[in-house]
Scaffold this motif. Structure first.
Motif, PDB file in Angstrom:
ATOM      1  N   ARG A   3       0.832  -1.194   0.000  1.00 45.51           N
ATOM      2  CA  ARG A   3       0.000   0.000   0.000  1.00 45.51           C
ATOM      3  C   ARG A   3       0.870   1.247   0.000  1.00 45.51           C
ATOM      4  O   ARG A   3       1.851   1.340   0.715  1.00 45.51           O
ATOM      5  CB  ARG A   3      -0.877   0.003   1.241  1.00 45.51           C
ATOM      6  CG  ARG A   3      -1.680   1.297   1.426  1.00 45.51           C
ATOM      7  CD  ARG A   3      -2.360   1.317   2.781  1.00 45.51           C
ATOM      8  NE  ARG A   3      -3.042   2.567   2.988  1.00 45.51           N
ATOM      9  CZ  ARG A   3      -3.521   2.951   4.167  1.00 45.51           C
ATOM     10  NH1 ARG A   3      -3.374   2.176   5.210  1.00 45.51           N
ATOM     11  NH2 ARG A   3      -4.145   4.088   4.294  1.00 45.51           N
ATOM     12  N   ALA A  16      -8.492   5.397   8.982  1.00 46.11           N
ATOM     13  CA  ALA A  16      -9.013   4.227   8.277  1.00 46.11           C
ATOM     14  C   ALA A  16     -10.491   4.025   8.591  1.00 46.11           C
ATOM     15  O   ALA A  16     -11.025   4.604   9.523  1.00 46.11           O
ATOM     16  CB  ALA A  16      -8.220   2.991   8.690  1.00 46.11           C
ATOM     17  N   LEU A  17     -11.149   3.213   7.796  1.00 46.86           N
ATOM     18  CA  LEU A  17     -12.534   2.847   8.078  1.00 46.86           C
ATOM     19  C   LEU A  17     -12.554   2.190   9.458  1.00 46.86           C
ATOM     20  O   LEU A  17     -12.013   1.116   9.662  1.00 46.86           O
ATOM     21  CB  LEU A  17     -13.060   1.863   7.024  1.00 46.86           C
ATOM     22  CG  LEU A  17     -14.552   1.527   7.128  1.00 46.86           C
ATOM     23  CD1 LEU A  17     -15.386   2.796   7.000  1.00 46.86           C
ATOM     24  CD2 LEU A  17     -14.939   0.532   6.058  1.00 46.86           C
ATOM     25  N   THR A  19     -13.102   0.581  13.164  1.00 49.32           N
ATOM     26  CA  THR A  19     -13.682  -0.670  13.623  1.00 49.32           C
ATOM     27  C   THR A  19     -13.976  -0.601  15.098  1.00 49.32           C
ATOM     28  O   THR A  19     -13.323   0.100  15.852  1.00 49.32           O
ATOM     29  CB  THR A  19     -12.719  -1.831  13.363  1.00 49.32           C
ATOM     30  OG1 THR A  19     -11.498  -1.568  14.055  1.00 49.32           O
ATOM     31  CG2 THR A  19     -12.437  -1.991  11.894  1.00 49.32           C
ATOM     32  N   PRO A  28     -17.092   5.725   9.702  1.00 43.51           N
ATOM     33  CA  PRO A  28     -16.155   6.704   9.163  1.00 43.51           C
ATOM     34  C   PRO A  28     -16.547   8.118   9.580  1.00 43.51           C
ATOM     35  O   PRO A  28     -17.732   8.402   9.828  1.00 43.51           O
ATOM     36  CB  PRO A  28     -16.261   6.522   7.654  1.00 43.51           C
ATOM     37  CG  PRO A  28     -17.385   5.607   7.408  1.00 43.51           C
ATOM     38  CD  PRO A  28     -17.812   4.983   8.694  1.00 43.51           C
ATOM     39  N   GLU A 322      -7.397   0.599  -8.568  1.00 41.91           N
ATOM     40  CA  GLU A 322      -7.541  -0.582  -7.712  1.00 41.91           C
ATOM     41  C   GLU A 322      -6.182  -1.057  -7.198  1.00 41.91           C
ATOM     42  O   GLU A 322      -6.037  -1.436  -6.035  1.00 41.91           O
ATOM     43  CB  GLU A 322      -8.238  -1.706  -8.473  1.00 41.91           C
ATOM     44  CG  GLU A 322      -9.714  -1.454  -8.773  1.00 41.91           C
ATOM     45  CD  GLU A 322      -9.936  -0.425  -9.866  1.00 41.91           C
ATOM     46  OE1 GLU A 322     -11.048   0.139  -9.921  1.00 41.91           O
ATOM     47  OE2 GLU A 322      -8.992  -0.165 -10.650  1.00 41.91           O
ATOM     48  N   ASP A 327      -5.779  -2.987  -0.429  1.00 40.42           N
ATOM     49  CA  ASP A 327      -6.749  -3.443   0.571  1.00 40.42           C
ATOM     50  C   ASP A 327      -7.319  -2.310   1.408  1.00 40.42           C
ATOM     51  O   ASP A 327      -8.148  -2.543   2.288  1.00 40.42           O
ATOM     52  CB  ASP A 327      -6.080  -4.463   1.514  1.00 40.42           C
ATOM     53  CG  ASP A 327      -5.661  -5.730   0.780  1.00 40.42           C
ATOM     54  OD1 ASP A 327      -6.324  -6.057  -0.233  1.00 40.42           O
ATOM     55  OD2 ASP A 327      -4.675  -6.360   1.205  1.00 40.42           O
ATOM     56  N   SER A 328      -6.893  -1.083   1.156  1.00 40.19           N
ATOM     57  CA  SER A 328      -7.359   0.051   1.961  1.00 40.19           C
ATOM     58  C   SER A 328      -8.816   0.383   1.647  1.00 40.19           C
ATOM     59  O   SER A 328      -9.314   0.123   0.554  1.00 40.19           O
ATOM     60  CB  SER A 328      -6.501   1.285   1.682  1.00 40.19           C
ATOM     61  OG  SER A 328      -5.147   1.037   1.971  1.00 40.19           O
ATOM     62  N   SER A 329      -9.466   0.976   2.608  1.00 40.40           N
ATOM     63  CA  SER A 329     -10.839   1.431   2.397  1.00 40.40           C
ATOM     64  C   SER A 329     -10.841   2.734   1.613  1.00 40.40           C
ATOM     65  O   SER A 329      -9.990   3.601   1.822  1.00 40.40           O
ATOM     66  CB  SER A 329     -11.517   1.657   3.751  1.00 40.40           C
ATOM     67  OG  SER A 329     -12.698   2.408   3.590  1.00 40.40           O
ATOM     68  N   LEU A 330     -11.802   2.876   0.711  1.00 40.90           N
ATOM     69  CA  LEU A 330     -11.935   4.131  -0.027  1.00 40.90           C
ATOM     70  C   LEU A 330     -12.228   5.293   0.917  1.00 40.90           C
ATOM     71  O   LEU A 330     -11.939   6.453   0.597  1.00 40.90           O
ATOM     72  CB  LEU A 330     -13.041   4.009  -1.076  1.00 40.90           C
ATOM     73  CG  LEU A 330     -12.750   3.103  -2.275  1.00 40.90           C
ATOM     74  CD1 LEU A 330     -13.959   3.060  -3.207  1.00 40.90           C
ATOM     75  CD2 LEU A 330     -11.511   3.577  -3.030  1.00 40.90           C
ATOM     76  N   GLU A 331     -12.809   4.990   2.091  1.00 43.29           N
ATOM     77  CA  GLU A 331     -13.105   6.058   3.045  1.00 43.29           C
ATOM     78  C   GLU A 331     -11.838   6.684   3.612  1.00 43.29           C
ATOM     79  O   GLU A 331     -11.843   7.841   4.023  1.00 43.29           O
ATOM     80  CB  GLU A 331     -13.984   5.527   4.181  1.00 43.29           C
ATOM     81  CG  GLU A 331     -15.350   5.046   3.728  1.00 43.29           C
ATOM     82  CD  GLU A 331     -16.095   6.081   2.903  1.00 43.29           C
ATOM     83  OE1 GLU A 331     -16.115   7.265   3.310  1.00 43.29           O
ATOM     84  OE2 GLU A 331     -16.647   5.709   1.847  1.00 43.29           O
ATOM     85  N   ASP A 332     -10.733   5.919   3.635  1.00 43.96           N
ATOM     86  CA  ASP A 332      -9.440   6.504   4.014  1.00 43.96           C
ATOM     87  C   ASP A 332      -9.166   7.721   3.150  1.00 43.96           C
ATOM     88  O   ASP A 332      -8.850   8.803   3.636  1.00 43.96           O
ATOM     89  CB  ASP A 332      -8.311   5.503   3.773  1.00 43.96           C
ATOM     90  CG  ASP A 332      -8.284   4.368   4.764  1.00 43.96           C
ATOM     91  OD1 ASP A 332      -9.274   4.196   5.482  1.00 43.96           O
ATOM     92  OD2 ASP A 332      -7.272   3.652   4.798  1.00 43.96           O
TER      93      ASP A 332
END
Length: 356
Positions: A3, A16-17, A19, A28, A322, A327-332
């Motif tokens: 990444r 990050a998204l 948790t 988020p 892509e 593997d990162s969230s698009l919300e990052d």
């Protein structure tokens, strides 16, 4: 694929998204009711004071001198008409031999050495004092008993050293030569005056960048000063701790060093100290920026997100978004780009006073 994110500040400025279970730590920021954690002041009337964009004349002359001298040789400005003295910077070739056989790491060409710096083993630098440029000398030396290379520790060796020239420490601009500049190979730079402008433009560009950062930092400081925060959920703070630690670890890998070496070199503290210093502060900044976005109706649409990600991916050398995101969230990235948009909004509103 590993990444990659857009620099250290990207990692620090976005979360990050998140948790967690049954709390805001699973949402988020752009979907969270951030207003229950922060009360904003009059963010439309912030004032900051920064240094004006300018190039310091002394800094310009110093850099011009260093760039010019970096291209000298024995024929171009290098000192060849006096003997080496303590404090001189000399350009040398050397070869070290033990029992007549060259040993690994003991040979170099065009090496740069300050006489008296202690960079080489005892006797090496002292042995060059009084040598004239162009001369070759044999130095009979002995490595110290505790030398890191056990094959050489305590061993007698001979260094054959050729002194090419002494590097001048400074040269007046009126003594600089266009021919030396032309040989540097800098595009569209072939005269001393063109080199001076080239150096000036470089310093001015740096000053512009520093100005931008100073304005942004000033805006953030002013915003945080007038904002009132409630106690933050520990799970949310923990998420930021994890994010910052992961960023440190990722950057350390990129630099090819371990985490603590990276942390100490760039921040002068341990990774744990960085986490504790910046986690809650960064969270507060993100909450305040998101609160402004909510109040002003600022958003990052899916189309805008994809457009920005494509730009970042291409800049970073990736073929697709892509592959860049991994593997990162698009919300990052949405949160990071949102922070950028809010900062641009604030820049349009802020009153800037410049120190001349």
């Amino acid at each position: 694929m590993k990444r990659k994110i857009a620099g250290w500040m990207a990692a620090f400025a976005t979360v990050a998204l998140l948790t967690g279970c049954g709390s805001d730590a699973e949402v988020p920021l752009n979907q969270m009711k951030v207003e229950k954690y922060v009360t904003l002041g009059d963010y439309n009337n912030l004032s900051v004071t920064v240094d004006a964009i300018k190039v310091d004349e002394a800094e310009l002359n110093t850099l011009l001198n260093n760039v010019y001298l970096g291209s000298v040789d024995a024929e171009k400005v290098g000192i060849v008409d006096r003997a080496v003295a303590v404090g001189d910077t000399v350009i040398i070739d050397y070869e070290g031999k033990k029992e007549g056989i060259a040993f690994e790491g003991g040979t170099a060409q065009g090496a740069n050495l300050i006489i008296g710096s202690g960079q080489f083993i005892d006797g090496f630098e002292d042995g060059l004092v009084g040598v004239m440029p162009g001369e070759t000398v044999d130095l009979n030396l002995c490595f110290p008993e505790g030398y890191r290379n056990t094959d050489l520790a305590g061993q007698e060796v001979v260094f054959t050293v050729t002194v090419h020239y002494i590097m001048p420490t400074e040269i007046a601009q009126e003594d600089m030569e266009d021919a030396v500049v032309a040989a540097m190979g800098i595009e569209n730079v072939s005269t001393v005056e063109e080199l001076k402008k080239y150096v000036y433009d470089y310093l001015y560009s740096n000053a512009e960048t520093n100005y931008t950062y100073s304005v942004q930092n000033g805006i953030m400081d002013a915003l945080m000063t007038q904002s009132v925060f409630q106690k933050l959920p520990e799970k949310l703070v923990d998420t930021y701790r994890e994010m910052i630690l992961e960023s440190i670890q990722s950057n350390a890998v990129a630099y090819g060093v371990d985490t603590e070496t990276y942390a100490n070199y760039f921040f002068g503290m341990s990774s744990d100290e960085i986490v504790e210093t910046y986690a809650e502060e960064t969270l507060r900044q993100d909450l305040a920026l998101q609160a402004i976005a909510n109040a002003e109706g600022l958003k990052i649409s899916d189309d805008e997100l994809q457009e920005k990600l494509l730009e970042y991916a291409q800049t970073a050398g990736y073929e697709t978004v892509e592959e860049y995101v991994g593997d990162s969230s698009l919300e990052d990235y949405r949160n990071y780009f949102m922070n950028e948009k809010v900062m641009e909004y604030l820049k349009e509103k802020v009153t800037i006073t410049e120190n001349q």
